[in-house]
Design a protein around this motif. Structure first.
Motif, mmCIF file in Angstrom:
data_model
loop_
_atom_site.group_PDB
_atom_site.id
_atom_site.type_symbol
_atom_site.label_atom_id
_atom_site.label_comp_id
_atom_site.label_asym_id
_atom_site.label_seq_id
_atom_site.Cartn_x
_atom_site.Cartn_y
_atom_site.Cartn_z
ATOM 1 N N THR A 214 42.075 50.920 53.247
ATOM 2 C CA THR A 214 41.174 52.069 53.132
ATOM 3 C C THR A 214 40.824 52.492 51.993
ATOM 4 O OG1 THR A 214 42.542 52.760 55.343
ATOM 5 C CG2 THR A 214 41.202 54.703 54.039
ATOM 6 N N TYR A 215 41.898 52.647 50.879
ATOM 7 C CA TYR A 215 41.784 52.960 49.760
ATOM 8 C C TYR A 215 40.673 52.085 48.745
ATOM 9 C CZ TYR A 215 42.821 52.502 44.689
ATOM 10 O OH TYR A 215 42.634 52.207 43.250
ATOM 11 N N LYS A 216 41.023 50.681 48.892
ATOM 12 C CA LYS A 216 40.166 49.938 48.096
ATOM 13 C C LYS A 216 38.816 49.753 48.648
ATOM 14 C CE LYS A 216 43.709 47.426 45.765
ATOM 15 N NZ LYS A 216 43.930 46.053 45.047
ATOM 16 N N SER A 217 38.692 49.713 50.148
ATOM 17 C CA SER A 217 37.315 49.715 50.655
ATOM 18 C C SER A 217 36.651 51.053 50.163
ATOM 19 C CB SER A 217 37.408 50.185 52.239
ATOM 20 O OG SER A 217 37.771 48.648 52.706
ATOM 21 N N ALA A 218 37.172 52.435 50.312
ATOM 22 C CA ALA A 218 36.659 53.418 49.545
ATOM 23 C C ALA A 218 35.980 53.368 48.213
ATOM 24 C CB ALA A 218 37.285 54.601 49.860
ATOM 25 N N ARG A 229 26.246 45.460 42.368
ATOM 26 C CA ARG A 229 26.449 44.623 43.427
ATOM 27 C C ARG A 229 27.545 43.836 43.170
ATOM 28 N NH1 ARG A 229 21.032 44.297 41.740
ATOM 29 N NH2 ARG A 229 21.876 42.847 39.963
ATOM 30 N N ILE A 230 28.549 43.825 44.103
ATOM 31 C CA ILE A 230 29.940 43.247 44.119
ATOM 32 C C ILE A 230 29.609 41.768 44.428
ATOM 33 C CG2 ILE A 230 32.310 43.242 45.055
ATOM 34 C CD1 ILE A 230 31.953 46.131 45.657
ATOM 35 N N ILE A 231 29.573 40.999 43.581
ATOM 36 C CA ILE A 231 29.406 39.612 43.612
ATOM 37 C C ILE A 231 30.562 38.651 44.013
ATOM 38 C CG2 ILE A 231 28.690 37.417 42.310
ATOM 39 C CD1 ILE A 231 26.539 39.715 42.513
ATOM 40 N N GLY A 232 31.795 39.282 43.651
ATOM 41 C CA GLY A 232 32.892 38.525 44.190
ATOM 42 C C GLY A 232 34.214 39.343 44.190
ATOM 43 N N ASN A 233 35.096 39.161 44.639
ATOM 44 C CA ASN A 233 36.282 39.955 44.820
ATOM 45 C C ASN A 233 37.465 38.992 45.063
ATOM 46 O OD1 ASN A 233 38.249 41.811 45.599
ATOM 47 N ND2 ASN A 233 37.295 42.320 47.418
ATOM 48 N N ILE A 234 38.525 39.273 44.380
ATOM 49 C CA ILE A 234 39.679 38.303 44.206
ATOM 50 C C ILE A 234 40.940 39.061 44.099
ATOM 51 C CG2 ILE A 234 39.690 38.104 41.697
ATOM 52 C CD1 ILE A 234 40.726 35.008 41.935
ATOM 53 N N GLY A 235 42.120 38.703 44.696
ATOM 54 C CA GLY A 235 43.275 39.552 44.988
ATOM 55 C C GLY A 235 44.172 38.456 45.710
ATOM 56 N N ASP A 236 45.615 38.925 45.316
ATOM 57 C CA ASP A 236 46.652 38.351 46.013
ATOM 58 C C ASP A 236 47.039 38.708 47.364
ATOM 59 O OD1 ASP A 236 49.610 39.957 45.370
ATOM 60 O OD2 ASP A 236 47.863 40.551 44.558
ATOM 61 N N GLN A 237 46.687 39.840 47.865
ATOM 62 C CA GLN A 237 46.901 40.524 49.059
ATOM 63 C C GLN A 237 45.638 40.535 50.004
ATOM 64 O OE1 GLN A 237 50.208 41.837 49.850
ATOM 65 N NE2 GLN A 237 50.794 40.832 48.092
ATOM 66 N N TRP A 238 45.839 40.247 51.354
ATOM 67 C CA TRP A 238 44.958 40.375 51.976
ATOM 68 C C TRP A 238 44.368 41.625 52.028
ATOM 69 C CZ3 TRP A 238 42.085 36.646 54.555
ATOM 70 C CH2 TRP A 238 42.546 35.244 54.642
ATOM 71 N N SER A 239 45.015 42.786 51.739
ATOM 72 C CA SER A 239 44.665 44.121 51.796
ATOM 73 C C SER A 239 43.445 44.197 50.562
ATOM 74 C CB SER A 239 45.555 45.258 51.563
ATOM 75 O OG SER A 239 46.413 44.954 50.426
ATOM 76 N N ASP A 240 43.488 43.396 49.502
ATOM 77 C CA ASP A 240 42.548 43.484 48.374
ATOM 78 C C ASP A 240 41.396 43.053 49.013
ATOM 79 O OD1 ASP A 240 44.761 44.110 46.640
ATOM 80 O OD2 ASP A 240 45.204 42.027 46.459
ATOM 81 N N ILE A 241 41.125 42.122 49.981
ATOM 82 C CA ILE A 241 39.650 41.597 50.337
ATOM 83 C C ILE A 241 39.241 41.797 51.774
ATOM 84 C CG2 ILE A 241 40.038 39.666 48.560
ATOM 85 C CD1 ILE A 241 41.172 37.852 50.828
ATOM 86 N N LEU A 242 40.154 42.708 52.497
ATOM 87 C CA LEU A 242 39.650 43.104 53.774
ATOM 88 C C LEU A 242 39.232 44.215 53.729
ATOM 89 C CD1 LEU A 242 42.612 41.888 55.874
ATOM 90 C CD2 LEU A 242 40.456 40.722 55.744
ATOM 91 N N GLY A 243 38.595 44.819 55.046
ATOM 92 C CA GLY A 243 37.866 46.291 54.942
ATOM 93 C C GLY A 243 36.440 45.934 54.838
ATOM 94 N N THR A 250 34.982 36.480 48.959
ATOM 95 C CA THR A 250 36.084 37.003 48.619
ATOM 96 C C THR A 250 36.966 35.615 48.324
ATOM 97 O OG1 THR A 250 36.875 36.799 50.832
ATOM 98 C CG2 THR A 250 36.275 39.054 49.751
ATOM 99 N N PHE A 251 38.107 35.889 47.286
ATOM 100 C CA PHE A 251 39.077 35.012 46.972
ATOM 101 C C PHE A 251 40.421 35.288 47.058
ATOM 102 C CE2 PHE A 251 34.811 33.779 45.422
ATOM 103 C CZ PHE A 251 34.823 32.328 45.537
ATOM 104 N N LYS A 252 41.470 34.533 47.760
ATOM 105 C CA LYS A 252 42.840 34.941 48.071
ATOM 106 C C LYS A 252 43.464 34.057 47.121
ATOM 107 C CE LYS A 252 46.474 36.323 50.394
ATOM 108 N NZ LYS A 252 47.436 35.857 49.542
ATOM 109 N N LEU A 253 44.241 34.522 45.938
ATOM 110 C CA LEU A 253 45.227 33.938 45.456
ATOM 111 C C LEU A 253 46.482 33.992 46.008
ATOM 112 C CD1 LEU A 253 44.476 35.495 41.846
ATOM 113 C CD2 LEU A 253 44.383 33.031 42.374
ATOM 114 N N PRO A 254 47.642 33.024 46.167
ATOM 115 C CA PRO A 254 48.952 32.845 46.617
ATOM 116 C C PRO A 254 49.948 33.903 46.057
ATOM 117 C CG PRO A 254 48.705 31.154 45.032
ATOM 118 C CD PRO A 254 47.433 31.834 44.955
#
Length: 261
Positions: A214-218, A229-243, A250-254
């Motif tokens: 919710t926080y990151k989406s907002a 324009r958000i060209i890309g989005n990278i994070g280690d948590q699914w909550s970084d790239i969902l919403g 989006t790109f998910k790091l381990p």
């Protein structure tokens, strides 16, 4: 005669495929049982490699700690070459994607980076706390953050520099509280992240009781409302790239050490 020769050849091939012997020793291939754990020992009913896969695929969710039996496995992964190799693969694909784009040069292209376990590594902290085996301790972790001593994640820094060279601006979006902004900025610069368009930290009074999704989406929505324009989005948590407003790709790091919803 030709038929006899053909039958002989087929029989020879089948015999070879099903195993052969040399001086009475069989060369049949038998299934191998996976070894897991710090010493390569067998763990009854638990495969730490399978558990980690479930975490990364977002099939295992809402967990508080890693399985007790997997401390050694997760630790060896995080401090070994495989973690670096996996991160490199993700960041290379992110760059290949960004490089393929034909973007307008209006200063509005932006890439969102998470911070913890995406830009900065808290591995020195987690190595002292069971690599995720211990329950999260807010007080202890905040003391670590205040030291501004987290090392860089090298592959993420390479991606950061390559994106800047393409004219893409950087926004850091983290779940750290706003009170840690100065120490976070200091740590980022010490790690080699010298410039950014936005450094967004969480305002507790605004997002109290809200999930990271919710926080990151907002906050991403605010970026778009400002014309980025958000060209890309990278994070280690699914909550970084969902919403919502997750970006064009989006790109998910381990990260098998902890889970944030």
């Amino acid at each position: 005669m030709r038929m006899k020769i053909l039958l002989f050849l087929v029989a020879t091939i089948l015999a070879t495929c099903h195993g052969s012997s040399d001086h009475g020793v069989s060369f049949n291939v038998f299934p191998l049982r996976m070894k897991t754990g710090s010493g390569g020992h067998y763990i009854p009913d638990v495969s730490c490699a399978s558990w980690t896969l479930g975490v990364e695929a977002h099939n295992i969710i809402n967990w508080k700690t890693i399985p007790e039996e997997c401390e050694g496995y997760v630790g060896n992964y995080m401090i070994g070459q495989q973690y670096r190799s996996d991160s490199k693969t993700v960041c290379k694909q992110a760059y290949f994607y960004a490089r393929s784009l034909n973007l307008p040069r209006d200063g509005k292209n932006i890439w969102v980076f998470d911070i913890d376990e995406t830009s900065l590594s808290n591995l020195p902290y987690y190595a002292e706390h069971g690599f995720g085996l211990e329950l999260y301790n807010d007080t202890a972790f905040n003391l670590w953050v205040d030291r501004a001593a987290a090392p860089v994640l090298p592959e993420s820094l390479k991606l950061y520099n390559k994106l800047l060279s393409l004219g893409i601006k950087i926004a850091f979006l983290t779940g750290r509280p706003l009170s840690q902004k100065d120490n976070t900025a200091k740590n980022l610069k010490l790690a080699g992240f010298y410039t950014w368009e936005k450094l967004i930290l969480k305002e507790p009074s605004t997002y109290s009781g809200k999930t990271a999704v919710t926080y990151k989406s907002a906050e991403r929505k605010k970026l778009e409302e400002e014309g980025y324009r958000i060209i890309g989005n990278i994070g280690d948590q699914w909550s970084d790239i969902l919403g919502t407003t997750t970006g064009n790709r989006t790109f998910k790091l381990p990260d098998p050490m902890y889970y944030i919803s």
